[in-house]
Design an enzyme around this catalytic site. Structure first.
Site, mmCIF file in Angstrom:
data_model
loop_
_atom_site.group_PDB
_atom_site.id
_atom_site.type_symbol
_atom_site.label_atom_id
_atom_site.label_comp_id
_atom_site.label_asym_id
_atom_site.label_seq_id
_atom_site.Cartn_x
_atom_site.Cartn_y
_atom_site.Cartn_z
ATOM 1 C CD GLU A 137 -2.789 1.326 0.138
ATOM 2 O OE1 GLU A 137 -3.683 0.475 0.012
ATOM 3 O OE2 GLU A 137 -2.615 2.273 -0.671
ATOM 4 C CD GLU A 198 11.693 7.300 -4.157
ATOM 5 O OE1 GLU A 198 12.200 6.193 -3.980
ATOM 6 O OE2 GLU A 198 10.681 7.683 -3.540
ATOM 7 C CE LYS A 213 4.999 6.913 -5.602
ATOM 8 N NZ LYS A 213 5.349 8.256 -5.152
HETATM 9 N N1 LIG Z 1 10.351 8.548 1.779
HETATM 10 C C1 LIG Z 1 9.108 8.497 1.302
HETATM 11 O O1 LIG Z 1 8.328 9.458 1.394
HETATM 12 C C2 LIG Z 1 8.600 7.256 0.679
HETATM 13 C C3 LIG Z 1 9.423 6.202 0.377
HETATM 14 N N2 LIG Z 1 8.920 5.087 -0.219
HETATM 15 C C4 LIG Z 1 9.774 3.964 -0.511
HETATM 16 O O2 LIG Z 1 10.227 3.416 0.720
HETATM 17 C C5 LIG Z 1 11.518 2.861 0.524
HETATM 18 C C6 LIG Z 1 12.469 3.479 1.523
HETATM 19 O O3 LIG Z 1 12.475 4.880 1.311
HETATM 20 P P1 LIG Z 1 13.238 5.855 2.327
HETATM 21 O O4 LIG Z 1 13.120 5.344 3.712
HETATM 22 O O5 LIG Z 1 12.750 7.216 1.995
HETATM 23 O O6 LIG Z 1 14.718 5.700 1.809
HETATM 24 P P2 LIG Z 1 16.063 5.942 2.624
HETATM 25 O O7 LIG Z 1 17.140 6.082 1.626
HETATM 26 O O8 LIG Z 1 15.877 7.006 3.643
HETATM 27 O O9 LIG Z 1 16.229 4.550 3.415
HETATM 28 C C7 LIG Z 1 16.697 3.384 2.857
HETATM 29 C C8 LIG Z 1 17.637 2.770 3.862
HETATM 30 O O10 LIG Z 1 18.006 1.468 3.422
HETATM 31 C C9 LIG Z 1 19.380 1.305 3.717
HETATM 32 N N3 LIG Z 1 19.923 0.231 2.894
HETATM 33 C C10 LIG Z 1 20.303 0.290 1.598
HETATM 34 N N4 LIG Z 1 20.772 -0.924 1.204
HETATM 35 C C11 LIG Z 1 20.670 -1.730 2.267
HETATM 36 C C12 LIG Z 1 20.979 -3.088 2.488
HETATM 37 N N5 LIG Z 1 21.533 -3.838 1.542
HETATM 38 N N6 LIG Z 1 20.737 -3.629 3.709
HETATM 39 C C13 LIG Z 1 20.201 -2.862 4.689
HETATM 40 N N7 LIG Z 1 19.900 -1.569 4.542
HETATM 41 C C14 LIG Z 1 20.126 -1.014 3.338
HETATM 42 C C15 LIG Z 1 20.007 2.665 3.438
HETATM 43 O O11 LIG Z 1 21.258 2.796 4.109
HETATM 44 C C16 LIG Z 1 18.937 3.589 4.004
HETATM 45 O O12 LIG Z 1 19.154 3.859 5.375
HETATM 46 C C17 LIG Z 1 11.880 3.101 -0.937
HETATM 47 O O13 LIG Z 1 11.484 1.984 -1.693
HETATM 48 C C18 LIG Z 1 11.022 4.295 -1.291
HETATM 49 O O14 LIG Z 1 10.748 4.352 -2.666
HETATM 50 C C19 LIG Z 1 7.588 4.956 -0.521
HETATM 51 C C20 LIG Z 1 6.719 5.961 -0.248
HETATM 52 C C21 LIG Z 1 7.158 7.219 0.341
HETATM 53 N N1 LIG Z 2 9.718 10.189 -3.603
HETATM 54 C C1 LIG Z 2 8.346 9.841 -3.478
HETATM 55 C C2 LIG Z 2 8.102 9.259 -2.129
HETATM 56 C C3 LIG Z 2 6.800 8.601 -2.036
HETATM 57 O O1 LIG Z 2 6.465 7.705 -2.772
HETATM 58 C C4 LIG Z 2 7.476 11.067 -3.654
HETATM 59 O O2 LIG Z 2 8.011 12.164 -3.629
HETATM 60 O O3 LIG Z 2 6.271 10.900 -3.839
HETATM 61 NA NA NA Z 3 -0.962 4.317 -0.388
#
Ligand SMILES: NC(=O)C1=CN([C@@H]2O[C@H](COP(=O)(O)OP(=O)(O)OC[C@H]3O[C@@H](n4cnc5c(N)ncnc54)[C@H](O)[C@@H]3O)[C@@H](O)[C@H]2O)C=CC1
Ligand SMILES: N[C@@H](CC=O)C(=O)O
Ligand code: NA
Length: 449
Positions: A137, A198, A213
């Protein structure tokens, strides 16, 4: 079932493994630990966070959890969990870890739209094969409950169209450029600082995130496998402050839209069209007032009519809310001994090429101010079967003191191929100094639009 220290019967905890501790992961871990009692009551069993896979141990984090939970051995962690939450992002190792988790019988919750759009079927098939849940979701429109309503609540209806703003970063940037005149670069920096962007923000700016998306939405809405490569994609890097100003002069605002529609091929067969591009929207359109990193999505279905979903589309806590909702759903299914509905891509509709998709354009032309130019320009539109809805002409004096004119043309609906060729031909006219701006138009009433 186990027995607790006081001799009463206690339910065996469900083991949750968290992969990634960034913007979203931190909030998921915080909520799982802070609100543990509520989760236990809602699921009927405690949710025990058994580990958090990170890239580096010993990093200072704004998270009050047992340091022993952190591990760099994600491969081992996923084999010990009932539910694996993947918030690492990217294709690998996220995909391998999720597949491994499912092989070991774990349900998976992910926010990873990039992976789902690139290779969703591999994951959906693995979930079906192993009889486990794969919920996502958070992958579209952050906190907004959207995928479950499409997959479950509207399962008895026929969805015709899904249209909206699904990228928080670009909406934030366009909003700041429009409302405060902020530069593209400054607005992006702010969106990054707020945790919306991202890891590589070009995914947002160039429209890859919104396209991923759109692929997920179209797949669910039309029961058809749509991947990132099927989506026509244009980002906002070409949107200039002159475009923003021109939109304002037309009583419009520019938004990055994701549009998934049931459509028809030239020979009348059912198809779908899926596209992401910036578009001008009139200020009185509901999507025009979607500010900052908020998302809003219209779903139009035969029976239901038009539904609108609105809310925070990005950011740590809102995204964690959607992730946690999925965790509770998967946990409840495990308690009940089943899995929720999976993906049903039975319709297998073809995806229409963008060239055949019907859209409308707003075209700004810098032209010579002399008799016959307007007729010449109109002739090019007519030659390609593109009907003009409105033309506005403004006189300007160039730096050389010579009078020029700015023509602003808005078209009726025509195929994208016809519109593109028209613009190419306009560029070749001697009387046209430049095509100063081309922007698609949505949301105003026009034949077929
Ligand atoms: N930030 C947002 O508003 C949203 C993010 N997402 C999705 O959620 C996911 C996470 O996004 P964020 O938390 O914003 O990214 P982020 O970059 O802040 O966090 C990702 C974390 O994963 C860690 N990581 C990378 N490779 C790794 C590995 N091999 N093992 C363990 N940890 C590892 C990184 O060091 C980082 O701390 C992504 O798929 C993003 O597209 C989805 C909706 C909204
Ligand atoms: N980078 C994305 C995070 C949520 O999916 C956005 O800006 O919408
Ligand atoms: Na949603």
């Amino acid at each position: 079932m186990t027995t607790n220290g006081e001799g009463t019967t206690a339910v065996k905890p469900l083991k949750v493994a968290l992969l990634g501790c960034g913007v979203v992961g931190t909030e998921v871990a915080r909520a799982l630990t802070t609100n543990a009692a509520d989760f236990a009551a809602r699921v009927g069993a405690p949710l025990e966070l058994i580990g958090i896979a990170v890239r580096r141990l010993g990093r200072e984090r704004d998270l009050d959890v047992d340091p022993a939970l952190f591990t760099t051995d994600a491969e081992d962690l996923v084999t010990r969990a009932d539910i694996v939450v993947e918030v690492i992002g990217g294709i690998e190792p996220a995909r391998s870890l999720m597949l491994r988790a499912m092989e070991h019988g774990a349900g998976v919750v992910t926010a990873n739209k990039a992976l789902l759009a690139a290779d969703g079927p591999t994951l959906y098939e693995a979930a079906a094969r192993h009889g486990v849940d794969l919920y996502y979701e958070a992958s579209v429109a952050g906190a907004i409950p959207l995928l479950r309503p499409i997959r479950e609540s509207l399962a008895g209806d026929q969805i015709e169209r899904v249209l909206g703003i699904v990228n928080g970063t670009t909406n934030y940037m366009l909003d700041k450029m429009d409302s405060t005149g902020q530069s593209f670069a400054d607005a992006l920096e702010q969106a990054q600082a707020l945790g919306y962007a991202e890891a590589d923000p070009t995914a947002d700016v160039d429209g890859f995130d919104a396209a991923a998306k759109a692929a997920i939405l179209a797949s669910l809405a039309f029961h058809t496998r749509v991947s990132l490569d099927d989506v026509h994609r244009e980002g906002i890097s070409e949107v200039s402050s002159a475009d923003v100003l021109a939109a304002q002069q037309q009583g419009c605002v520019i938004k990055l839209l994701s549009i998934c529609e049931r459509s028809r091929t030239a020979d009348g067969a059912e198809a779908v069209s899926v596209r992401v591009h910036p578009a001008m929207l009139p200020l009185d359109h509901q999507l025009a007032s979607v500010r900052e990193a908020f998302n809003a999505v219209f779903v139009e279905a035969t029976g239901a009519g038009q539904l609108m979903f609105y809310g925070p589309g990005a950011g740590g806590q809102p995204t964690a809310s959607a992730v946690l909702g999925d965790v509770v759903a998967v946990a409840r299914h495990r308690r009940a001994g089943g899995r929720g509905p999976g993906e049903y891509a039975y319709a297998e509709l073809p995806v229409l090429p963008m060239a055949d998709t019907v859209t409308r354009y707003h075209v700004r032309l810098d032209v010579a101010d002399r008799p016959g130019v307007l007729a010449q320009v109109a002739g090019v539109f007519a030659a390609h079967d593109v009907s003009i809805e409105t033309v506005q002409q403004r006189q300007v004096t160039g730096d050389d003191g010579v009078d020029r004119a700015v023509l602003v043309v808005t078209t009726h609906a025509a195929t994208d191929a016809a519109l593109s060729t028209t613009v190419e031909e306009l560029q070749k006219l001697d009387s046209v100094d430049s095509v100063a701006g081309v922007m698609r138009v949505e949301g105003t009433d026009s034949r077929g639009a």
